[in-house]
Motif scaffolding. Structure first.
Motif, PDB file in Angstrom:
ATOM      1  N   GLY A 347     -32.686 -28.491 -24.327  1.00 44.05           N
ATOM      2  CA  GLY A 347     -32.405 -28.072 -25.504  1.00 44.05           C
ATOM      3  C   GLY A 347     -31.312 -26.960 -25.412  1.00 44.05           C
ATOM      4  O   GLY A 347     -29.293 -27.492 -26.903  1.00 44.05           O
ATOM      5  N   ALA A 348     -30.865 -26.389 -24.401  1.00 47.38           N
ATOM      6  CA  ALA A 348     -29.782 -25.497 -24.062  1.00 47.38           C
ATOM      7  C   ALA A 348     -27.941 -26.810 -24.499  1.00 47.38           C
ATOM      8  O   ALA A 348     -27.520 -26.494 -24.723  1.00 47.38           O
ATOM      9  N   ALA A 349     -28.922 -27.438 -22.979  1.00 42.56           N
ATOM     10  CA  ALA A 349     -27.262 -28.604 -22.868  1.00 42.56           C
ATOM     11  C   ALA A 349     -26.951 -29.387 -23.965  1.00 42.56           C
ATOM     12  O   ALA A 349     -25.730 -30.223 -24.456  1.00 42.56           O
ATOM     13  N   SER A 350     -27.978 -29.275 -25.259  1.00 47.71           N
ATOM     14  CA  SER A 350     -28.004 -30.551 -25.930  1.00 47.71           C
ATOM     15  C   SER A 350     -26.979 -29.719 -27.018  1.00 47.71           C
ATOM     16  O   SER A 350     -26.373 -30.847 -27.917  1.00 47.71           O
ATOM     17  N   VAL A 351     -26.571 -28.503 -26.956  1.00 43.02           N
ATOM     18  CA  VAL A 351     -25.669 -28.229 -27.658  1.00 43.02           C
ATOM     19  C   VAL A 351     -23.871 -28.656 -27.463  1.00 43.02           C
ATOM     20  O   VAL A 351     -23.659 -28.005 -26.573  1.00 43.02           O
ATOM     21  N   PRO A 352     -23.482 -29.047 -28.904  1.00 43.77           N
ATOM     22  CA  PRO A 352     -21.935 -29.090 -28.108  1.00 43.77           C
ATOM     23  C   PRO A 352     -20.968 -28.233 -27.571  1.00 43.77           C
ATOM     24  O   PRO A 352     -19.635 -28.216 -28.569  1.00 43.77           O
ATOM     25  N   PHE A 353     -21.196 -27.538 -26.586  1.00 48.72           N
ATOM     26  CA  PHE A 353     -19.727 -26.252 -26.533  1.00 48.72           C
ATOM     27  C   PHE A 353     -18.732 -27.468 -25.374  1.00 48.72           C
ATOM     28  O   PHE A 353     -19.442 -28.268 -25.119  1.00 48.72           O
ATOM     29  N   ASP A 354     -17.360 -26.497 -25.952  1.00 51.07           N
ATOM     30  CA  ASP A 354     -16.400 -27.550 -25.337  1.00 51.07           C
ATOM     31  C   ASP A 354     -16.116 -26.509 -23.989  1.00 51.07           C
ATOM     32  O   ASP A 354     -17.021 -25.500 -24.134  1.00 51.07           O
ATOM     33  N   ASP A 355     -15.483 -26.772 -23.648  1.00 47.09           N
ATOM     34  CA  ASP A 355     -15.885 -25.757 -22.480  1.00 47.09           C
ATOM     35  C   ASP A 355     -14.711 -24.342 -22.386  1.00 47.09           C
ATOM     36  O   ASP A 355     -15.416 -23.339 -21.879  1.00 47.09           O
ATOM     37  N   ARG A 356     -14.036 -24.044 -23.674  1.00 41.49           N
ATOM     38  CA  ARG A 356     -13.773 -22.725 -23.591  1.00 41.49           C
ATOM     39  C   ARG A 356     -14.434 -21.783 -25.107  1.00 41.49           C
ATOM     40  O   ARG A 356     -14.842 -21.124 -24.264  1.00 41.49           O
ATOM     41  N   GLN A 357     -15.355 -22.962 -25.291  1.00 40.82           N
ATOM     42  CA  GLN A 357     -16.883 -22.275 -26.192  1.00 40.82           C
ATOM     43  C   GLN A 357     -17.737 -21.704 -24.725  1.00 40.82           C
ATOM     44  O   GLN A 357     -18.294 -20.761 -24.234  1.00 40.82           O
ATOM     45  N   LEU A 358     -17.869 -22.728 -23.928  1.00 38.45           N
ATOM     46  CA  LEU A 358     -18.460 -22.263 -23.014  1.00 38.45           C
ATOM     47  C   LEU A 358     -18.381 -21.029 -21.910  1.00 38.45           C
ATOM     48  O   LEU A 358     -19.203 -20.351 -21.547  1.00 38.45           O
ATOM     49  N   SER A 359     -16.916 -20.935 -21.794  1.00 42.82           N
ATOM     50  CA  SER A 359     -16.688 -20.132 -21.105  1.00 42.82           C
ATOM     51  C   SER A 359     -17.222 -18.381 -21.955  1.00 42.82           C
ATOM     52  O   SER A 359     -16.771 -16.998 -21.399  1.00 42.82           O
ATOM     53  N   LEU A 360     -17.586 -18.692 -22.895  1.00 43.00           N
ATOM     54  CA  LEU A 360     -17.457 -17.819 -24.431  1.00 43.00           C
ATOM     55  C   LEU A 360     -19.094 -17.422 -24.359  1.00 43.00           C
ATOM     56  O   LEU A 360     -19.266 -15.795 -24.591  1.00 43.00           O
ATOM     57  N   VAL A 361     -19.411 -17.981 -23.589  1.00 44.73           N
ATOM     58  CA  VAL A 361     -20.753 -17.878 -24.286  1.00 44.73           C
ATOM     59  C   VAL A 361     -21.953 -16.797 -23.114  1.00 44.73           C
ATOM     60  O   VAL A 361     -21.092 -16.251 -22.135  1.00 44.73           O
ATOM     61  N   GLU A 362     -23.348 -16.554 -23.132  1.00 39.20           N
ATOM     62  CA  GLU A 362     -23.296 -15.042 -22.614  1.00 39.20           C
ATOM     63  C   GLU A 362     -24.689 -15.664 -21.040  1.00 39.20           C
ATOM     64  O   GLU A 362     -24.476 -17.098 -21.198  1.00 39.20           O
TER      65      GLU A 362
END
Length: 497
Positions: A347-362
């Motif tokens: 479910g988490a991997a299904s969220v469409p994070f790009d590399d910049r967004q993934l660098s901001l997550v907890e």
């Protein structure tokens, strides 16, 4: 949208016991949602007065229940309701707030994440639309952990949401903002969502009633269409009747019919039967007391004495009410821990994070996403197949009983720093806190948490009742019987009076 059939009965009951007390404006937050509805219906108070009162309380809140407040939109909405002739909407003029995972057009929706900071959607999610059509007045957005992935409500974007009156303890999660808002008297009730306990956990932590419906029961957020079908929407309230009232609104009836748009649906009930069941609180039932959890072979689960005390209180009162009580062992669910973790990670991997967004997550979110991205299609398919087998096992084991009783949480409310910074360790801590909630989502069953006990330190402890598919009415009826014997609403009122 028309009010459910039992509402005239509600009015009769209100009249028979006297009109709701409205001797001064500060009494508004002390009224139950059903009494406040009655006062609005009779025009003894205006929707604007109600909205202004609760907005003022939100302004003074110390629990960080709200992350966005929308006073202008709320007051405009309240004025429109006051000007309308139609007094039949299910939650006419009653304030609520959207969980910050629910998109409302034109309102900042950040999902508790720095990766979504400042996002303003242009289209509303179905649940926001349904509650608007039911006559509700949204006051803003309640706090959630990042993307709702945690069972406690702390976010690097919005901070900690705490148990009202206890700034050292978390409010639970992921609907922690919703629960804190109701417990602190900022809202009469609140919608939440529950993918592994996220309505029931914060409701139990905050001393409230929380109802997780069956998979497929609430069309606007049914669980259908998700891998694993875990997440459904449900109400959080101070009383069983108030929870039933909000649940009726969440069903989104059109001309008395729930507009299901998939072939999977729970058994249809007569119009308004959930509210009627909660109000009447009748029946004698066969109830099992469950021992064990599906995590026992993977995590060191300890059921604290406070949780056992809560079950003892529930058992005592259920026995006195004439229900048949039996013991039941948790059926074997081999590999449950791995299966649930894989579905959560996917479910988490299904969220469409790009590399910049993934660098901001907890850290927890990043760990879940990265682990989920490593899964193959075969891994996910096997996990879903095993989860379906678990569903059959659980439903079959519970089938002889009208309800199954467990603690909602194995431990009392947790300190803010209890979960730690290590993501895998945090995940296991969440399991230790609430090991008996997620399997209900896997099975797609309805469940209700009831605030039956208070510890020696004054902390709430809940008992969970799990029902048969589509049998929310039974859980509400049993809950109302316990509520008559254990007047928990007064405890919550005392906290924020």
């Amino acid at each position: 949208m028309r009010a459910p059939a039992p509402l005239p009965e509600v009015r009769a009951k209100r009249a028979s016991k006297g009109a709701p007390r409205l001797d001064h404006v500060t009494a508004l937050h002390e009224l139950s949602a059903i009494d406040l509805w009655d006062a609005l219906h009779r025009r003894r108070v205006s929707a604007r007065e109600v909205a202004e009162h609760f907005l003022a309380r939100i302004d003074a809140d110390a629990s960080n229940a709200f992350v966005t407040v929308t006073p202008e939109a709320a007051l405009a909405r309240a004025d429109a309701i006051d000007a309308a002739d139609d007094r039949t909407p299910v939650i006419l003029g009653l304030p609520f707030a959207d969980k910050d995972l629910v998109q409302r057009a034109g309102v900042r929706t950040q999902f508790g994440s720095r990766a979504r900071e400042g996002f303003v959607p242009t289209v509303s999610d179905p649940m926001a639309v349904v509650l608007d059509e039911a006559g509700g007045v949204s006051l803003g957005k309640t706090a959630t952990p990042e993307l709702g992935f945690a069972g406690h409500t702390s976010s690097a974007l919005t901070g900690h949401t705490t148990l009202p009156g206890r700034p050292d303890l978390g409010a639970g999660g992921s609907s922690g903002g919703a629960a804190a808002a109701v417990a602190a008297g900022l809202l009469p009730f609140a919608p939440g969502s529950d993918g592994g306990g996220s309505v029931r956990i914060p409701a139990a932590v905050c001393g409230l009633v929380g109802l997780k419906p069956s998979r497929g029961r609430v069309p606007a957020h049914s669980g259908v269409g998700q891998i694993g079908g875990l997440s459904v929407a449900g109400p959080i309230a101070r009383t069983v009747i108030d929870a039933a009232l909000l649940m009726e609104a969440m069903l989104g009836r059109v001309n008395g019919v729930v507009p299901h748009r998939t072939t999977l649906r729970s058994p249809e009930h007569d119009q308004g039967s959930l509210l009627a069941a909660a109000m009447r609180g009748e029946g004698r039932y066969r109830i099992a007391v469950l021992e064990g959890t599906p995590w026992d072979d993977a995590v060191d689960v300890v059921i604290a004495q406070e949780a056992r005390d809560a079950i003892a209180v529930a058992v005592r009162e259920l026995d006195r009410a004439g229900h048949a009580l039996e013991e039941l062992a948790m059926p074997p669910l081999p590999g449950y821990a791995e299966v649930f973790a894989r579905i959560w990670q996917f479910g988490a991997a299904s969220v469409p994070f790009d590399d910049r967004q993934l660098s901001l997550v907890e850290p927890l979110t990043r760990w879940l996403v990265e682990e989920g991205r490593r899964l193959t299609a075969v891994d996910v398919g096997r996990a879903v197949s095993q989860a379906t087998a678990f569903e059959r096992t659980i439903v079959g084991a519970f089938a002889p009983f009208d309800a199954v009783l467990t603690p909602t949480a194995a431990l009392p409310p947790r300190p803010l720093d209890w979960y730690g910074d290590d993501p895998e360790g945090s995940f296991q801590q969440q399991v230790r806190h609430t090991p008996q909630t997620s399997f209900v989502n896997v099975a797609g069953l309805p469940a209700i948490t009831l605030p039956v006990h208070v510890t020696a330190e004054g902390l709430p402890m809940g008992a969970q009742l799990i029902g048969r598919p589509g049998e929310e009415a039974t859980l509400l009826a049993i809950g109302r019987q316990l509520e008559r014997r254990i007047p928990w609403e007064q405890r919550t009122l005392a906290r924020f009076a």
